[in-house]
Design an enzyme around this catalytic site. Structure first.
Site, PDB file in Angstrom:
ATOM      1  N   LYS A 109     -24.147  14.685  12.456  1.00  0.00           N
ATOM      2  CA  LYS A 109     -24.873  15.853  12.946  1.00  0.00           C
ATOM      3  C   LYS A 109     -24.264  16.311  14.252  1.00  0.00           C
ATOM      4  O   LYS A 109     -23.665  15.505  14.977  1.00  0.00           O
ATOM      5  CB  LYS A 109     -26.346  15.478  13.192  1.00  0.00           C
ATOM      6  CG  LYS A 109     -27.261  16.669  13.229  1.00  0.00           C
ATOM      7  CD  LYS A 109     -27.552  17.146  11.816  1.00  0.00           C
ATOM      8  CE  LYS A 109     -28.662  18.138  11.735  1.00  0.00           C
ATOM      9  NZ  LYS A 109     -29.157  18.198  10.338  1.00  0.00           N
TER      10      LYS A 109
HETATM   11  N1  GLU Z   1     -28.483  21.096   8.234  1.00  0.00           N
HETATM   12  C1  GLU Z   1     -28.849  20.837   6.866  1.00  0.00           C
HETATM   13  C2  GLU Z   1     -29.574  19.511   6.761  1.00  0.00           C
HETATM   14  O1  GLU Z   1     -30.153  19.025   7.708  1.00  0.00           O
HETATM   15  C3  GLU Z   1     -27.665  20.968   5.920  1.00  0.00           C
HETATM   16  C4  GLU Z   1     -26.560  19.997   6.148  1.00  0.00           C
HETATM   17  C5  GLU Z   1     -25.317  20.263   5.330  1.00  0.00           C
HETATM   18  O2  GLU Z   1     -25.346  21.110   4.452  1.00  0.00           O
HETATM   19  O3  GLU Z   1     -24.328  19.585   5.607  1.00  0.00           O
HETATM   20  O4  GLU Z   1     -29.671  18.931   5.710  1.00  0.00           O
END
Ligand code: GLU
Length: 416
Positions: A109
């Site tokens: 993240k």
């Molecule tokens: N930000 C989204 C999540 O928390 C999508 C993450 C992604 O597609 O890599 O799942």
């Protein structure tokens, strides 16, 4: 919300859920050390020139938790609350999410500590590009792939892809959630909200209920909450409560979702539209309804408001919207919770489809994307329900156990 539950606690909450899963699965101590901590935490300084030509310095994070099942994968948020603990928790959550829905990724993240409302579009662009320039060596289409999250969108992804391409050459597979005209996937934009609706409708079916006699309250009207509202409304559910940062709206007869979607798409706020009754976000969470969907930020439901929640079921659309203590109170009150790593996995599932399309330079139809999204999510849903019934554990526990088990099994093959 009590201070003890907000200050850096999402990571603590998350580790408590992990620890309980490790105990149930009797995970070895060395493996616990590996899984309870990230592989890499990077903090970078991002200086940009603001609209007056002055230097402004921001800080960004990228946390890579685990890549045993595939490249690191996860979004990047622009938020004043972004910090190392929060981003680490979210990275860990991505590892379990990708494992549970069985897409070949690990978990990561990113976050930049900023209030995007205070920046112009061109300052935001400098920030997005600056972030990539600082982390480009630790990411890559087979190493770590970025995506949108809170306050970032397809435009942000286009800037990030472009910035990476300036250093490494044209590489669409470095980010997902891109505009469709820039190698994005059809169906990615609405995928997380659609996934929430797919799970909600399947749960209703399992319990022998119909959408027509189901009332829904959704906290958060961003990318996740708004599309969840749209798909559930189209399926026949009554959306009685909705909120955004400005506050909420309540109408027991049902809110006009298409109108509100239009308003949100034009950048409007719910406080400015005179439908139903106006109420605060805190009041919204305590409305009587069949399904409550927290789709905003972490720790929305906690030890103080959990005793007052009147929903029959909860669907976690945000990442980690319920604290550990809040969750225990809901369990004592017999309010079942369908967990985030299942309910909001639609986004990363379609990110996986986008990534494969980019790697193959081949485009899928919307029909194909929706069909595969349905199949992938419902396969995971059925495994979760089966496991919960078999071991008499909650859906949240079953989801964590399935995910942890998969990561442990793969680690055993690779490292022992
Ligand atoms: N930000 C989204 C999540 O928390 C999508 C993450 C992604 O597609 O890599 O799942």
């Amino acid at each position: 919300m009590s201070a003890s539950e907000t200050n850096g606690s999402p990571l603590k909450t998350h580790k408590q859920f992990c620890h309980e899963s490790f105990e149930r699965l009797k995970v070895r101590d060395d493996m616990r050390e590996l899984l309870a901590n990230p592989y890499r935490q990077v903090k970078v300084q991002i200086p940009i020139k603001d609209k007056n030509g002055n230097l402004r310095v921001f800080y960004g994070y990228r946390v890579q938790h685990n890549a045993v099942r595939g490249p690191y994968k996860g979004g990047v948020r622009f938020h004043p609350g972004a910090n190392e603990d929060e981003v680490t928790m979210l990275a860990m959550n991505m590892t379990w999410k990708t494992a549970l829905v069985n897409v070949p990724f690990g978990g990561a993240k990113g976050g930049i500590l900023v209030d995007p409302k205070e920046l112009t579009a061109s300052e935001l662009q400098s920030l997005a590009r600056g972030y990539i320039e600082k982390i480009h060596l630790i990411i890559g289409p087979q190493r770590d792939i970025l995506a949108p999250d809170v306050n970032t969108n397809e435009k942000t992804m286009a800037w990030m892809m472009d910035a990476y391409g300036k250093i490494h050459g044209y590489t669409p597979a470095i980010v997902t959630g891109k505009p469709v005209t820039l190698e994005g996937s059809l169906g990615r934009k609405e995928a997380t909200g659609k996934g929430v609706a797919i799970i909600a409708l399947e749960w209703l079916k399992q319990e022998g209920r119909t959408p027509a006699d189901t009332s829904v309250v959704i906290q958060g009207f961003g990318n996740v909450g708004s599309f969840a509202a749209q798909f559930l409304h189209e399926a026949g559910c009554k959306i009685v409560g909705l909120s955004d940062v400005s506050g909420g709206r309540y109408d027991p007869k049902g809110l006009p979702v298409p109108e509100l979607m239009k308003l949100a798409a034009e950048g409007g706020l719910l406080k400015d539209i005179k439908v139903g009754e106006s109420l605060t976000n805190a009041q919204l969470l305590e409305l009587p309804c069949n399904i409550l969907i927290p789709a905003a930020l972490e720790a929305a439901i906690h030890e103080e408001n959990a005793p007052r929640i009147k929903a029959q079921w909860i669907i976690e659309a945000a990442n980690s919207p319920i604290t550990h203590t809040g969750y225990e109170i809901l369990q004592q009150r017999k309010i079942p919770v369908m967990p985030d790593i299942l309910c909001n996995a639609g986004g990363v599932i379609v990110s996986y489809f986008e990534w494969t399309q980019n790697l193959q330079s081949y485009r899928w139809t919307l029909e194909q994307v929706y069909k595969e999204l349905d199949r992938t999510l419902l396969t995971a849903y059925r495994l979760v329900v089966e496991r919960a019934n078999k071991y008499q554990i909650t859906y949240k526990q079953a989801s964590m156990d399935l995910a942890v088990e998969r990561v442990v099994d793969t680690t055993n093959y690779r490292m022992y």
